[in-house]
Design a protein around this motif. Structure first.
Motif, PDB file in Angstrom:
ATOM      1  N   HIS A   1       0.801  -1.231   0.000  1.00  0.00           N
ATOM      2  CA  HIS A   1       0.000   0.000   0.000  1.00  0.00           C
ATOM      3  C   HIS A   1       0.832   1.278   0.000  1.00  0.00           C
ATOM      4  O   HIS A   1       0.336   2.332  -0.393  1.00  0.00           O
ATOM      5  CB  HIS A   1      -0.946   0.015   1.205  1.00  0.00           C
ATOM      6  CG  HIS A   1      -2.088  -0.938   1.090  1.00  0.00           C
ATOM      7  ND1 HIS A   1      -3.100  -0.779   0.173  1.00  0.00           N
ATOM      8  CD2 HIS A   1      -2.381  -2.068   1.773  1.00  0.00           C
ATOM      9  CE1 HIS A   1      -3.975  -1.767   0.292  1.00  0.00           C
ATOM     10  NE2 HIS A   1      -3.566  -2.566   1.253  1.00  0.00           N
ATOM     11  N   ASP A  50      -6.241  11.449   0.579  1.00  0.00           N
ATOM     12  CA  ASP A  50      -5.739  10.399   1.480  1.00  0.00           C
ATOM     13  C   ASP A  50      -5.511  10.939   2.890  1.00  0.00           C
ATOM     14  O   ASP A  50      -4.420  10.831   3.439  1.00  0.00           O
ATOM     15  CB  ASP A  50      -4.436   9.826   0.924  1.00  0.00           C
ATOM     16  CG  ASP A  50      -3.972   8.570   1.666  1.00  0.00           C
ATOM     17  OD1 ASP A  50      -4.683   8.126   2.574  1.00  0.00           O
ATOM     18  OD2 ASP A  50      -2.891   8.059   1.327  1.00  0.00           O
ATOM     19  N   ALA A  51      -6.510  11.541   3.474  1.00  0.00           N
ATOM     20  CA  ALA A  51      -6.487  11.967   4.873  1.00  0.00           C
ATOM     21  C   ALA A  51      -5.198  12.709   5.238  1.00  0.00           C
ATOM     22  O   ALA A  51      -4.583  12.461   6.260  1.00  0.00           O
ATOM     23  CB  ALA A  51      -6.675  10.769   5.789  1.00  0.00           C
ATOM     24  N   ASP A 110      -8.285  -0.923  -6.542  1.00  0.00           N
ATOM     25  CA  ASP A 110      -8.712   0.463  -6.342  1.00  0.00           C
ATOM     26  C   ASP A 110      -9.864   0.848  -7.269  1.00  0.00           C
ATOM     27  O   ASP A 110     -10.476   1.899  -7.092  1.00  0.00           O
ATOM     28  CB  ASP A 110      -7.544   1.430  -6.620  1.00  0.00           C
ATOM     29  CG  ASP A 110      -6.429   1.325  -5.592  1.00  0.00           C
ATOM     30  OD1 ASP A 110      -6.727   1.018  -4.429  1.00  0.00           O
ATOM     31  OD2 ASP A 110      -5.265   1.550  -5.960  1.00  0.00           O
ATOM     32  N   HIS A 166     -11.915   3.810  -5.726  1.00  0.00           N
ATOM     33  CA  HIS A 166     -12.031   3.721  -4.263  1.00  0.00           C
ATOM     34  C   HIS A 166     -10.611   3.485  -3.733  1.00  0.00           C
ATOM     35  O   HIS A 166     -10.189   2.359  -3.530  1.00  0.00           O
ATOM     36  CB  HIS A 166     -12.968   2.586  -3.856  1.00  0.00           C
ATOM     37  CG  HIS A 166     -13.181   2.501  -2.379  1.00  0.00           C
ATOM     38  ND1 HIS A 166     -13.963   3.390  -1.693  1.00  0.00           N
ATOM     39  CD2 HIS A 166     -12.673   1.649  -1.448  1.00  0.00           C
ATOM     40  CE1 HIS A 166     -13.959   3.082  -0.406  1.00  0.00           C
ATOM     41  NE2 HIS A 166     -13.172   2.033  -0.232  1.00  0.00           N
ATOM     42  N   VAL A 167      -9.884   4.596  -3.561  1.00  0.00           N
ATOM     43  CA  VAL A 167      -8.459   4.536  -3.237  1.00  0.00           C
ATOM     44  C   VAL A 167      -8.247   5.001  -1.803  1.00  0.00           C
ATOM     45  O   VAL A 167      -8.448   6.171  -1.483  1.00  0.00           O
ATOM     46  CB  VAL A 167      -7.643   5.421  -4.211  1.00  0.00           C
ATOM     47  CG1 VAL A 167      -6.154   5.296  -3.919  1.00  0.00           C
ATOM     48  CG2 VAL A 167      -7.946   5.040  -5.651  1.00  0.00           C
ATOM     49  N   ASP A 168      -7.849   4.077  -0.943  1.00  0.00           N
ATOM     50  CA  ASP A 168      -7.575   4.426   0.455  1.00  0.00           C
ATOM     51  C   ASP A 168      -6.172   4.998   0.629  1.00  0.00           C
ATOM     52  O   ASP A 168      -5.913   5.760   1.552  1.00  0.00           O
ATOM     53  CB  ASP A 168      -7.717   3.192   1.355  1.00  0.00           C
ATOM     54  CG  ASP A 168      -9.167   2.765   1.522  1.00  0.00           C
ATOM     55  OD1 ASP A 168     -10.044   3.640   1.487  1.00  0.00           O
ATOM     56  OD2 ASP A 168      -9.411   1.551   1.678  1.00  0.00           O
ATOM     57  N   HIS A 169      -5.254   4.591  -0.238  1.00  0.00           N
ATOM     58  CA  HIS A 169      -3.862   5.025  -0.133  1.00  0.00           C
ATOM     59  C   HIS A 169      -3.449   5.634  -1.464  1.00  0.00           C
ATOM     60  O   HIS A 169      -3.260   4.923  -2.439  1.00  0.00           O
ATOM     61  CB  HIS A 169      -2.949   3.849   0.213  1.00  0.00           C
ATOM     62  CG  HIS A 169      -3.346   3.131   1.464  1.00  0.00           C
ATOM     63  ND1 HIS A 169      -2.977   3.573   2.710  1.00  0.00           N
ATOM     64  CD2 HIS A 169      -4.091   2.026   1.659  1.00  0.00           C
ATOM     65  CE1 HIS A 169      -3.474   2.752   3.633  1.00  0.00           C
ATOM     66  NE2 HIS A 169      -4.151   1.811   3.013  1.00  0.00           N
TER      67      HIS A 169
END
Length: 367
Positions: free
Chosen positions: A233, A272-273, A295, A351-354
């Motif tokens: 990741h 990404d937060a 993703d 849908h990408v968390d990283h």
């Protein structure tokens, strides 16, 4: 660290006894804690087996040093090179290397001849039980399956209680299902015995199944040494990002959002937060963003459409190769009950968390 490599370098002799050739291992540094399992992965010829041989003492270092539990095994600066038999390191190879004329028990006991008969038999029984082959002690190797023979080889390496166990692609000659099963077994056996181990493989699934930490090598250099999750990741280099998993690099532009930076892509804005790179990280914020197959989500209601160019059936899922109207290519894992045809347009969304970005390669580098 229990095992420590510090700027290790290795070169093989050049042609016709000339000067040393290109570096097989180039400035590699990493560490393994006691009881930890490390895995080295990379393309053929990347130096992972050469590195293993250096640790075992089968090759002399040209630079750097190797230590176990604070003891130097090799140091190029001082010329120190401890003989392989003095390092208390076990090795398991691809070809098992079992003695065909000896029983399973005698194969395991071969490295225990310094012990008296009773403690030797006790240790043989212990490791046979550890690898689940107590019932096969009196059999000959040819009477066992390939997986069982590999477990005998593992038991033989573990019998002398080595400080470190090195495994060089031990499952590569076995079929896929057996390899997956043995990978899980191996991790359990190493854990049960408390053995510190370094494993070499070219199989990513094997690496992630076995390793506490994974190292990715290319051209003799260690690109990243990290937990499996981070390697997948949070790849440290473009090579790691490209080598691990299925994915592509899409065009992006980093801009400052209302609170955090976002990456503008053909699939929409990605964030990404607060961990996304700043717009100033690349000239004009122009970058490439890693988009893995997991993703990309198939969504019939999504406004972005893509054309299916290829599909590979994998039982529970398809691996679709997709093309956007802009010309950009993507890959996506799609549940296999969504059986669309090549040439069909489907809706997709990201849908990408990283969010992982890299600079765009220069024309010279791209060539």
């Amino acid at each position: 660290m229990f095992l420590a490599l510090d700027q290790v370098g290795l070169r093989y002799p050049g042609a016709a006894g000339g000067p040393a050739g290109k570096a097989a291992v180039d400035g590699v540094s990493f560490g393994l804690a006691r009881g930890q399992i490390g895995v080295l992965i990379g393309p053929s010829g990347c130096g992972k087996t050469s590195l293993l041989r250096s640790i075992a003492g089968l090759e002399r270092l040209h630079s750097g040093r190797i230590l176990i539990d604070g003891e130097a095994l090799a140091d190029a600066a001082t010329g120190l090179h401890l003989a392989p038999e003095a390092r208390r390191i076990g090795m398991v190879f691809q070809d098992y290397a079992l003695f065909p004329h000896l029983s399973v028990a005698d194969n395991i006991g071969f490295g225990l001849r310094h012990l008296a008969r009773e403690p030797r038999q006790q240790r043989i029984a212990e490791v046979l039980d550890l690898v689940g082959l107590a019932h096969a002690a009196k059999r000959a190797p040819h009477q066992l399956s390939g997986g069982q023979q590999q477990r005998v080889a593992l038991a033989r390496a573990l019998a002398p209680s080595p400080r470190l166990l090195l495994l060089d692609e031990p499952f590569s000659s076995l079929d896929v299902d057996l390899r997956e099963h043995l990978s899980q077994e191996l991790r359990g056996i190493l854990r049960a015995s408390g053995t510190t181990a370094l494993f070499v493989t070219h199989d990513q699934g094997e690496a992630f199944a076995i390793g506490d930490v994974v190292g990715v090598m290319q051209h003799g250099r260690l690109e990243q040494w990290d937990e499996s999750y981070s390697v997948y990741h949070r790849p440290a280099t473009r090579f790691v990002a490209d080598f691990i998993g299925h994915g592509v690099f899409g065009s992006g532009r980093i801009v400052q959002g209302s609170t955090d930076p976002v990456v503008q892509t053909a699939l929409g804005d990605l964030s990404d937060a607060g961990e996304c790179a700043l717009p100033s990280a690349y000239p004009g914020g122009e970058c490439e963003v890693l988009l893995r197959a997991d993703d990309i989500v198939h969504d019939d209601d999504a406004p972005v459409k893509a054309r299916i160019e290829r599909k590979i059936f994998r039982g529970a899922e398809f691996l679709y190769t997709l093309r956007l109207s802009s010309g950009e290519q993507l890959v996506a894992h799609v549940p296999s009950h969504h059986d669309h045809q090549v040439g069909e347009w489907i809706g997709i969304r990201a849908h990408v968390d990283h969010v992982v970005t890299f600079g765009r390669p220069s024309p010279v580098a791209a060539e």
